[in-house]
Design a protein around this motif. Sequence first.
Motif, short mmCIF file in Angstrom:
data_model
loop_
_atom_site.label_atom_id
_atom_site.label_comp_id
_atom_site.label_asym_id
_atom_site.label_seq_id
_atom_site.Cartn_x
_atom_site.Cartn_y
_atom_site.Cartn_z
N TYR A 39 1.15 5.30 1.05
CA TYR A 39 0.71 6.06 2.22
C TYR A 39 -0.68 6.65 1.98
O TYR A 39 -0.99 7.12 0.89
CB TYR A 39 1.69 7.19 2.54
N ARG A 40 -1.49 6.65 3.01
CA ARG A 40 -2.79 7.31 2.97
C ARG A 40 -2.99 8.03 4.29
O ARG A 40 -2.53 7.57 5.33
CB ARG A 40 -3.90 6.31 2.68
N GLN A 64 0.83 -1.21 0.00
CA GLN A 64 0.00 0.00 0.00
C GLN A 64 0.86 1.25 0.00
O GLN A 64 1.91 1.29 0.63
CB GLN A 64 -0.89 0.05 1.24
N GLU A 116 -5.29 8.23 6.34
CA GLU A 116 -5.95 7.46 7.40
C GLU A 116 -4.92 6.78 8.31
O GLU A 116 -5.22 6.46 9.47
CB GLU A 116 -6.88 6.39 6.80
#
Length: 156
Positions: free
Chosen positions: A38-39, A36, A41
């Motif tokens: 970075y986000r 993934q 959240e």
Amino acid sequence: MLAGIDPSTKRVAIVGANLDLSDPWAEVVTLASPRQTYRPEATAIAVAQVERVLRGHGVDLTFIEEPLVGRGGVRTALLLGYVAGAVQAGAVQASRQVRLVNVQTWKRSIVGKGNALKPEVSEAVRLRWPEMHRRVAGDQDLIDAAAIFLYGVDNR
């Protein structure tokens, strides 16, 4: 109860125990899967879960590794800064005291040199805290968190 924290952009490694090394524990807060990106959240997860872990173990003093600047490029440094800030916020909400420690400072204190390599950090933790070294077997983030914890014991 004291804790050492090694934050990264994907996970937060947390190790703790009493000052005499009794009642040891280790936990990893997962912020993102290895694939993934970075986000935002992730910062909310970091605040909530770090606070949950530290409160759950009754931690009143936390040592957190400061973010590295320049390693992995500007984007990585910025993302690590976001996560480190969230980890600090969670720790402040859960602990009475939070202290930041530079990676070279804790390595110099625990290993004897500020540019210690991963195997050297692992060996230093094994020699000083064999029970925790066995518990975190091979997880370098948790080994680093254990070394940060040991730095905290020596420098509280």
